[in-house]
Design an enzyme around this catalytic site. Structure first.
Site, mmCIF file in Angstrom:
data_model
loop_
_atom_site.group_PDB
_atom_site.id
_atom_site.type_symbol
_atom_site.label_atom_id
_atom_site.label_comp_id
_atom_site.label_asym_id
_atom_site.label_seq_id
_atom_site.Cartn_x
_atom_site.Cartn_y
_atom_site.Cartn_z
ATOM 1 N N LYS A 124 -3.031 -3.844 16.320
ATOM 2 C CA LYS A 124 -3.724 -2.726 15.671
ATOM 3 C C LYS A 124 -4.828 -2.163 16.575
ATOM 4 O O LYS A 124 -4.996 -0.944 16.688
ATOM 5 C CB LYS A 124 -4.315 -3.184 14.329
ATOM 6 C CG LYS A 124 -3.259 -3.432 13.253
ATOM 7 C CD LYS A 124 -2.521 -2.162 12.909
ATOM 8 C CE LYS A 124 -1.627 -2.292 11.704
ATOM 9 N NZ LYS A 124 -0.923 -1.040 11.391
ATOM 10 N N ASN B 136 -10.005 -6.199 2.930
ATOM 11 C CA ASN B 136 -9.155 -7.111 2.140
ATOM 12 C C ASN B 136 -8.621 -6.400 0.896
ATOM 13 O O ASN B 136 -9.253 -6.425 -0.164
ATOM 14 C CB ASN B 136 -9.946 -8.368 1.755
ATOM 15 C CG ASN B 136 -10.196 -9.256 2.956
ATOM 16 O OD1 ASN B 136 -10.905 -8.876 3.890
ATOM 17 N ND2 ASN B 136 -9.609 -10.440 2.950
ATOM 18 N N ILE C 28 0.837 -1.208 0.000
ATOM 19 C CA ILE C 28 0.000 0.000 0.000
ATOM 20 C C ILE C 28 0.870 1.255 0.000
ATOM 21 O O ILE C 28 0.562 2.241 -0.675
ATOM 22 C CB ILE C 28 -0.974 -0.015 1.194
ATOM 23 C CG1 ILE C 28 -1.937 -1.201 1.067
ATOM 24 C CG2 ILE C 28 -1.757 1.290 1.283
ATOM 25 C CD1 ILE C 28 -2.817 -1.440 2.283
ATOM 26 N N TYR D 75 -12.112 -19.054 11.446
ATOM 27 C CA TYR D 75 -12.322 -18.657 10.053
ATOM 28 C C TYR D 75 -13.520 -17.718 9.942
ATOM 29 O O TYR D 75 -14.609 -18.023 10.431
ATOM 30 C CB TYR D 75 -12.538 -19.902 9.177
ATOM 31 C CG TYR D 75 -12.633 -19.563 7.715
ATOM 32 C CD1 TYR D 75 -11.492 -19.356 6.952
ATOM 33 C CD2 TYR D 75 -13.879 -19.416 7.102
ATOM 34 C CE1 TYR D 75 -11.574 -19.026 5.611
ATOM 35 C CE2 TYR D 75 -13.973 -19.086 5.761
ATOM 36 C CZ TYR D 75 -12.823 -18.892 5.024
ATOM 37 O OH TYR D 75 -12.921 -18.553 3.700
ATOM 38 N N PHE E 250 -11.731 -23.033 -0.149
ATOM 39 C CA PHE E 250 -12.106 -23.743 1.077
ATOM 40 C C PHE E 250 -13.585 -24.111 1.052
ATOM 41 O O PHE E 250 -14.445 -23.291 0.703
ATOM 42 C CB PHE E 250 -11.846 -22.889 2.315
ATOM 43 C CG PHE E 250 -10.399 -22.760 2.677
ATOM 44 C CD1 PHE E 250 -9.490 -23.773 2.395
ATOM 45 C CD2 PHE E 250 -9.933 -21.622 3.328
ATOM 46 C CE1 PHE E 250 -8.155 -23.659 2.742
ATOM 47 C CE2 PHE E 250 -8.602 -21.493 3.670
ATOM 48 C CZ PHE E 250 -7.707 -22.516 3.378
ATOM 49 N N TYR F 67 -1.493 -9.856 15.398
ATOM 50 C CA TYR F 67 -1.487 -8.716 14.465
ATOM 51 C C TYR F 67 -2.712 -7.836 14.701
ATOM 52 O O TYR F 67 -2.599 -6.623 14.891
ATOM 53 C CB TYR F 67 -1.462 -9.214 13.014
ATOM 54 C CG TYR F 67 -1.853 -8.138 12.020
ATOM 55 C CD1 TYR F 67 -1.018 -7.041 11.806
ATOM 56 C CD2 TYR F 67 -3.066 -8.193 11.330
ATOM 57 C CE1 TYR F 67 -1.383 -6.039 10.922
ATOM 58 C CE2 TYR F 67 -3.432 -7.193 10.435
ATOM 59 C CZ TYR F 67 -2.585 -6.120 10.233
ATOM 60 O OH TYR F 67 -2.940 -5.126 9.372
ATOM 61 N N SER G 255 -6.659 -1.698 10.833
ATOM 62 C CA SER G 255 -7.002 -2.894 10.073
ATOM 63 C C SER G 255 -8.376 -3.415 10.453
ATOM 64 O O SER G 255 -8.805 -3.294 11.607
ATOM 65 C CB SER G 255 -5.972 -3.989 10.355
ATOM 66 O OG SER G 255 -6.369 -5.220 9.785
ATOM 67 N N ARG H 186 2.788 -15.576 1.434
ATOM 68 C CA ARG H 186 1.503 -16.074 1.953
ATOM 69 C C ARG H 186 0.514 -14.956 2.249
ATOM 70 O O ARG H 186 -0.699 -15.162 2.230
ATOM 71 C CB ARG H 186 1.728 -16.872 3.244
ATOM 72 C CG ARG H 186 2.162 -18.304 3.025
ATOM 73 C CD ARG H 186 2.231 -19.054 4.354
ATOM 74 N NE ARG H 186 0.918 -19.274 4.928
ATOM 75 C CZ ARG H 186 0.715 -19.784 6.147
ATOM 76 N NH1 ARG H 186 1.745 -20.123 6.907
ATOM 77 N NH2 ARG H 186 -0.502 -19.978 6.612
ATOM 78 N N HIS I 173 -2.959 -15.081 -5.327
ATOM 79 C CA HIS I 173 -2.753 -16.534 -5.243
ATOM 80 C C HIS I 173 -3.612 -17.291 -6.254
ATOM 81 O O HIS I 173 -3.178 -18.304 -6.814
ATOM 82 C CB HIS I 173 -3.030 -17.019 -3.818
ATOM 83 C CG HIS I 173 -1.983 -16.590 -2.836
ATOM 84 N ND1 HIS I 173 -0.668 -16.984 -2.929
ATOM 85 C CD2 HIS I 173 -2.045 -15.775 -1.747
ATOM 86 C CE1 HIS I 173 0.033 -16.444 -1.938
ATOM 87 N NE2 HIS I 173 -0.780 -15.699 -1.210
ATOM 88 N N LYS J 259 4.773 -10.314 -1.066
ATOM 89 C CA LYS J 259 4.096 -10.615 0.197
ATOM 90 C C LYS J 259 3.965 -12.100 0.537
ATOM 91 O O LYS J 259 3.574 -12.447 1.648
ATOM 92 C CB LYS J 259 2.712 -9.946 0.231
ATOM 93 C CG LYS J 259 2.791 -8.438 0.443
ATOM 94 C CD LYS J 259 1.426 -7.768 0.443
ATOM 95 C CE LYS J 259 0.581 -8.123 1.636
ATOM 96 N NZ LYS J 259 1.033 -7.481 2.876
ATOM 97 N N ASP K 16 11.371 3.052 5.482
ATOM 98 C CA ASP K 16 11.196 1.597 5.476
ATOM 99 C C ASP K 16 12.536 1.008 5.896
ATOM 100 O O ASP K 16 13.453 1.747 6.265
ATOM 101 C CB ASP K 16 10.772 1.093 4.088
ATOM 102 C CG ASP K 16 9.829 -0.115 4.164
ATOM 103 O OD1 ASP K 16 10.145 -1.041 4.957
ATOM 104 O OD2 ASP K 16 8.814 -0.140 3.466
#
Length: 321
Positions: free
Chosen positions: A145, A169, A11, A280, A201, A141, A114, A180, A187, A178, A31
């Site tokens: 945040k 997302n 981003i 999930y 899934f 994570y 996030s 995974r 992907h 990035k 960075d």
């Protein structure tokens, strides 16, 4: 002079490109710049200086009078990392130092929060400040945040203008590095290219059919438009959702990726791994009323439009923004 932290990342680098397009060239990029693949995101970008993240606060102490705005996009974003000390240092502690520097030097701040803060969505997806203390993120994570958001809302001393954006997302160009953590679309494209098919899934929730689990997928080109909006808006401080406001299924995502690749659909379903099954998410959708209420009126890319642009103009050509 505008500062962008996390500037070599997904981003961050897209924001640098957007700022260049809008005529901003006096940019300071922050960075660690040690990842050669990430650094490709910065090729052909125009900026004044690169500053290593460890040297940033010394640099700011000396140069703050030249700075107009800080976009703090940099963070550790690996949702599979469980070492809390890493998140405490890079996400919570570092962002607190950025905040305090903005207070000290009178600088406006936009930072990356996030949608991971919402956990399973038990309380919905409203960017209401009253909900923040009760949110239950699913991993360190998301906790890091949310811990910063909670801390920020409690501060008596705040930057004169600040915004925390809860990214949903995000997908799009410049996420090649990035691994995974890249988007499902990234992907999907790779999987289809290599095998001719896409595995999704299976649903383990009776309320959702296979492949009909839903997410709010937002194109990175829309994300940077919102970031640029706040560069000019500079009022109405607070936390804001940044999604499209329209949840879409993984089946929609897979079908549109095949379509953008001009290939026939070939979708298989596999069991969700047991180690993530109980955490999930089956549905996420940003309530975007708050951002709209302060005057943001741009139309967001639909999933169809975003995937078509991303796949045809970037992934198929290995191009960067």
């Amino acid at each position: 002079m505008i500062i962008v932290t996390g500037a070599a990342g997904f981003i961050g680098s897209a924001l640098v490109q957007k700022l260049n397009t809008e005529g901003f060239k006096d940019l300071v990029l922050v960075d660690d710049f040690s990842n050669t693949l990430k650094n490709k995101n910065l090729e052909n970008k125009i900026y004044t200086e690169k500053v290593h993240r460890n040297d940033f606060f010394d640099w700011l102490n000396k140069n703050h009078k030249y700075v107009q705005f800080i976009f703090h996009i940099g963070a550790r974003t690996d949702t599979t990392e469980f070492d809390v000390t890493i998140f405490n240092e890079l996400n919570l502690g570092y962002t607190q130092k950025v905040w305090n520097a903005c207070v000290q030097y009178g600088l406006p701040l936009v930072y990356a929060s996030s949608a991971a803060t919402y956990g399973m969505g038990e309380l919905g997806y409203d960017d209401n400040h009253d909900l923040v203390p009760n949110l239950k993120p699913l991993n360190p994570y998301g906790e890091s945040k949310n811990n910063f958001d909670k801390w920020a809302l409690k501060q008596n001393e705040q930057p004169y203008f600040w915004v925390g954006l809860k990214f949903f997302n995000v997908y799009g160009p410049n996420e090649y590095h990035k691994g995974r953590m890249a988007s499902v679309i990234f992907h999907a494209h790779r999987q289809i290219k290599e095998t001719g098919k896409m595995k999704l899934f299976r649903s383990h929730n009776p309320d959702f059919k296979d492949g009909e689990q839903m997410r709010d997928f937002v194109y990175v080109k829309d994300v940077v438009k919102v970031l640029h909006f706040f560069l000019n808006h500079r009022k109405d401080s607070g936390l804001y959702n940044l999604g499209t406001g329209k949840a879409r299924t993984f089946l929609d995502l897979a079908r549109n990726t095949f379509k953008a690749m001009d290939l026939p659909e070939n979708i298989e379903f596999i069991d969700t791994p047991e180690d993530i099954r109980d955490k999930y998410q089956y549905f996420t959708e940003a309530n975007m009323n708050k951002l709209r209420s302060i005057g943001y009126s741009e139309t967001f890319y639909s999933l169809e439009e975003g995937i078509d642009d991303y796949v045809r103009n970037y992934l198929q050509k290995s191009r960067y923004l």
